[in-house]
Design an enzyme around this catalytic site. Structure first.
Site, PDB file in Angstrom:
ATOM      1  N   ASP B 139      22.240 -32.999  65.939  1.00  0.00           N
ATOM      2  CA  ASP B 139      20.919 -33.393  66.168  1.00  0.00           C
ATOM      3  C   ASP B 139      20.842 -34.792  65.715  1.00  0.00           C
ATOM      4  OD1 ASP B 139      18.258 -33.545  67.003  1.00  0.00           O
ATOM      5  OD2 ASP B 139      17.418 -31.890  65.526  1.00  0.00           O
ATOM      6  N   GLY B 262      10.269 -30.367  69.825  1.00  0.00           N
ATOM      7  CA  GLY B 262       8.858 -30.315  69.539  1.00  0.00           C
ATOM      8  C   GLY B 262       8.191 -28.907  69.850  1.00  0.00           C
ATOM      9  N   ASP B 312      19.736 -23.232  68.906  1.00  0.00           N
ATOM     10  CA  ASP B 312      20.313 -23.406  67.215  1.00  0.00           C
ATOM     11  C   ASP B 312      19.312 -22.727  66.473  1.00  0.00           C
ATOM     12  OD1 ASP B 312      18.864 -25.798  67.637  1.00  0.00           O
ATOM     13  OD2 ASP B 312      19.042 -25.610  65.678  1.00  0.00           O
ATOM     14  N   CYS B 350      28.393  -1.898  64.188  1.00  0.00           N
ATOM     15  CA  CYS B 350      28.835  -3.335  63.999  1.00  0.00           C
ATOM     16  C   CYS B 350      30.071  -3.717  63.756  1.00  0.00           C
ATOM     17  CB  CYS B 350      27.742  -3.983  63.099  1.00  0.00           C
ATOM     18  SG  CYS B 350      28.120  -5.897  62.896  1.00  0.00           S
ATOM     19  N   CYS B 352      31.552  -6.427  62.696  1.00  0.00           N
ATOM     20  CA  CYS B 352      31.676  -7.873  61.699  1.00  0.00           C
ATOM     21  C   CYS B 352      32.486  -7.114  60.541  1.00  0.00           C
ATOM     22  CB  CYS B 352      30.587  -8.381  61.291  1.00  0.00           C
ATOM     23  SG  CYS B 352      29.634  -7.370  60.054  1.00  0.00           S
ATOM     24  N   CYS B 355      30.267  -5.048  57.831  1.00  0.00           N
ATOM     25  CA  CYS B 355      29.927  -3.853  58.143  1.00  0.00           C
ATOM     26  C   CYS B 355      31.428  -2.884  58.205  1.00  0.00           C
ATOM     27  CB  CYS B 355      29.334  -3.789  59.516  1.00  0.00           C
ATOM     28  SG  CYS B 355      27.634  -4.235  59.281  1.00  0.00           S
ATOM     29  N   HIS B 381      27.696 -11.323  58.570  1.00  0.00           N
ATOM     30  CA  HIS B 381      26.990 -10.257  59.431  1.00  0.00           C
ATOM     31  C   HIS B 381      25.906 -11.008  60.337  1.00  0.00           C
ATOM     32  CE1 HIS B 381      25.090  -6.553  60.997  1.00  0.00           C
ATOM     33  NE2 HIS B 381      23.883  -7.084  60.550  1.00  0.00           N
TER      34      HIS B 381
END
Lengths: 425, 425
Positions: B139, B262, B312, B350, B352, B355, B381
């Site tokens: 950005d 915006g 994002d 999950c 991940c 988890c 996670h």
């Protein structure tokens, strides 16, 4: 200070004659009756624990060894990363494996206050709770309790103290401490010991040493787990004869391993070295020897040479969070402006994740910007440095070159001259 | 507040008529003379950037797409974890790869203040500096500068502001912002835009929108890198006709991608949705569309359905550090006492790392104990949850089942009823 006074006030109002005392804590344990068993040797055998010396160094007292525990083997000499609250700060268990850690150290005192030993037991024990399936040793918490000073009261029975977290009243006895560590389900537990300051008088050190021995006897009687090894802790302040007495008494109790406690607590480092050298002679060659809370890389080499096998210290992890990083040519503080544009890794020949992927410039940026990744990457490096040092010593021992290794190590600029003078082979 | 007043004082004393102004900053750039080139289309082609729509959903405006950048491909719709200061907080680059992130977002404003764009350039660019070899979007920092409010002054030339770090005076122009991002060497750069608050008046929004368009033209002229794609940013406040004007003007400049900025800056969420739906219609189907700073899992599904491709948000990472964790049945705050003894993972199915290895009980302990590992495991996670959601949407798009997926998703209890009403397919 507020918390200290708050805690003291709590002591005054909470300790009714038998309400929250150590006796009451004992009763609440509801342990199996083992009153008829001998208290000179352990009633429950140490089935899951073995230690063997693989090779002795011809020039020093150093030895290459192997411990087997309920959660796997540990090659010694070994350094245990510190996981006080059930986590090696800023490090995942898989990262600990990656850097070569085989055993870690947690703290029964901290874990019993938060989240509580019962909770950890219900979660399947500390290994499962924290996701680490390798061996774990817990310190009993004696050291932490005695460092509270004003907040603890010692009696024959045990030690009353107020939590450093909320001022609540608690009691440790040799029996509760064993029970807590059995609940945690760790591989190696430590007895409750009374740790006196480095400046304690002879009579004070003698009294505390004798009490520690009586507590050690009670701890062995209290033990119920066959999976867990219980280590005795040699005390005796700064007095060689008291250290000798303490070691002799504990050895007669036949612990499967021995720790040396109460050193590096404010006394002259040369005295530490002399006391450690003296004490280790009283410990059997067939059992692992653990020098508690030690130390710097230089101290690790020196105390391995004296015949110690196990070590723990917050130095690599705490330093990492402060930006102090270990290298073979000395420490560096990554926050220094000198590193702002430095494209090199922390150490050129280091194989850690941090050194393989990141520059000093990036690590300085992370530290200055207060990013969590700073603590993560620095910790990985420092712990890797420590594990690599231990591995180097084990390799040198395996090939009979430990004395050469040590001489080379102390020839490097990292070592203060004073330390070299103390160093004796 | 102290820092703000300190900054203001600094403005009063530092901004001499031309000393630290935007003109001076321009001169210091010493850029190649491109005054003769057209400023309606980019002088330098976008050689390394391609976007293609692979499949359009038959029931919504959603599309499955693919971006190719100088650092590899990105499947869209995609969520970009936020690495404001050159690190996704509490996460290593290899963990980002593991959770399936293909592109991350950094912030040119933050990085130019600390450690400085020149320093990053000397370190080989942002990819090398931060150890992430995948695509990076930055950005421009317009949003950050305008959020300083009292600390910035807008002119035709650019925006003067005082650093949030030390109050030092700086200037952003469309040209310096392009130059900074080229120095960082990122794959996708954003133009400088003026972002007005959600409650800005029509005339204020119109003025800012027109200025953003003129700045966008200057940014295209300033561009020198063929490896870097430059995206325009649609502004226009909360007024559909201004949004339309802004989009039309930017599209005529033929950017390789368009962002909508915006939005979600304080206005009613239904208005956000209406404005986004209106704006997206003015953007070409052949270019990626990036909805900046959005959002919650529900918003991601909704805005994918409207035809947005890139997102994002700090939500997954910031929430993680506060102990708020995403699941398919709603958010949970892991610090709650209810989880103290909970042996389940955050979410049963999950995949991940967190988890697969840790219970809610352990994660609660880490959070309550203030351990760094808490931020690490929670972040893993939450980011995995977001990446998994995007992957699910892409899979649904690939098989023509996106509308079904979205209906099922919004049928789950996690979604507030209000949001469902807004949702239109």
């Amino acid at each position: 200070m507020f918390r200290v006074y708050h805690g003291l006030a709590f002591v005054l109002f909470s300790f009714t004659p038998d309400g929250g005392g150590c006796k009451a804590a004992e009763k609440r344990l509801k342990r199996p009756d083992k009153s008829k068993s001998s208290w000179h040797t352990s009633v429950v055998p140490f089935l899951m624990f073995r230690f063997s010396v693989i090779q002795k160094d011809p020039n020093t007292q150093a030895r290459l060894g192997s411990m087997s525990t309920a959660h796997g083997p540990v090659q010694t000499p070994a350094f245990m990363p510190v996981a006080t609250q059930g986590t090696v700060k800023a490090t995942t268990p898989r990262e600990l494996r990656e850097i070569g850690a085989e055993i870690i150290l947690a703290n029964a005192y901290h874990l019993s206050l938060r989240p509580g030993a019962e909770l950890v037991e219900q979660a399947g024990g500390l290994h499962r709770f924290m996701g680490w399936d390798g061996p774990i040793l817990t310190d009993s918490g004696g050291y932490q309790v005695f460092s509270l000073k004003e907040l603890c009261q010692v009696s024959e029975e045990g030690v009353r103290f107020c939590s450093h977290l909320d001022g609540s009243a608690h009691c440790l006895t040799p029996e509760t401490v064993v029970r807590t560590q059995e609940r945690l389900g760790v591989d190696i537990a430590m007895v409750l010991d009374e740790c006196v300051p480095g400046l304690a008088s002879y009579s004070e050190a003698a009294r505390a040493g004798a009490l520690t021995t009586r507590w050690a006897e009670r701890a062995l009687v209290a033990k119920t787990s066959e999976d867990q090894a219980l280590f005795g802790i040699v005390q005796g302040g700064t007095f060689p004869d008291l250290r000798e007495q303490s070691a002799r008494a504990l050895v007669s109790l036949e612990f499967p391993g021995y720790a040396v406690g109460g050193l590096s607590v404010g006394e002259d480092p040369r005295l530490t070295h002399q006391l450690a050298a003296h004490t280790v002679q009283g410990l059997p060659e067939t059992r692992p020897r653990y020098l508690m809370g030690v130390g710097t890389p230089e101290q690790l080499v020196r105390y391995v040479a004296l015949g110690f096998d196990l070590f723990d210290c917050v130095l690599p992890t705490r330093n990492a969070r402060n930006g102090t990083l270990f290298t073979h040519t000395g420490k560096l503080n990554i926050r220094r402006a000198a590193y702002a544009n430095d494209p090199r890794p922390i150490e050129e020949n280091c194989g850690c994740y941090t050194c393989r992927h990141f520059s000093r410039a990036y690590l300085r940026h992370l530290a200055v910007a207060g990013e969590i990744l700073s603590a993560q990457l620095n910790t990985l490096h420092n712990l890797y440095f420590y594990q690599r040092l231990m591995r180097s010593m084990r390799e040198a021992l395996a090939t009979g070159r430990f004395a050469t290794f040590a001489h080379l190590f102390f020839g490097l600029p990292a070592v203060e001259r004073e330390e070299v003078r103390v160093w004796q082979i």
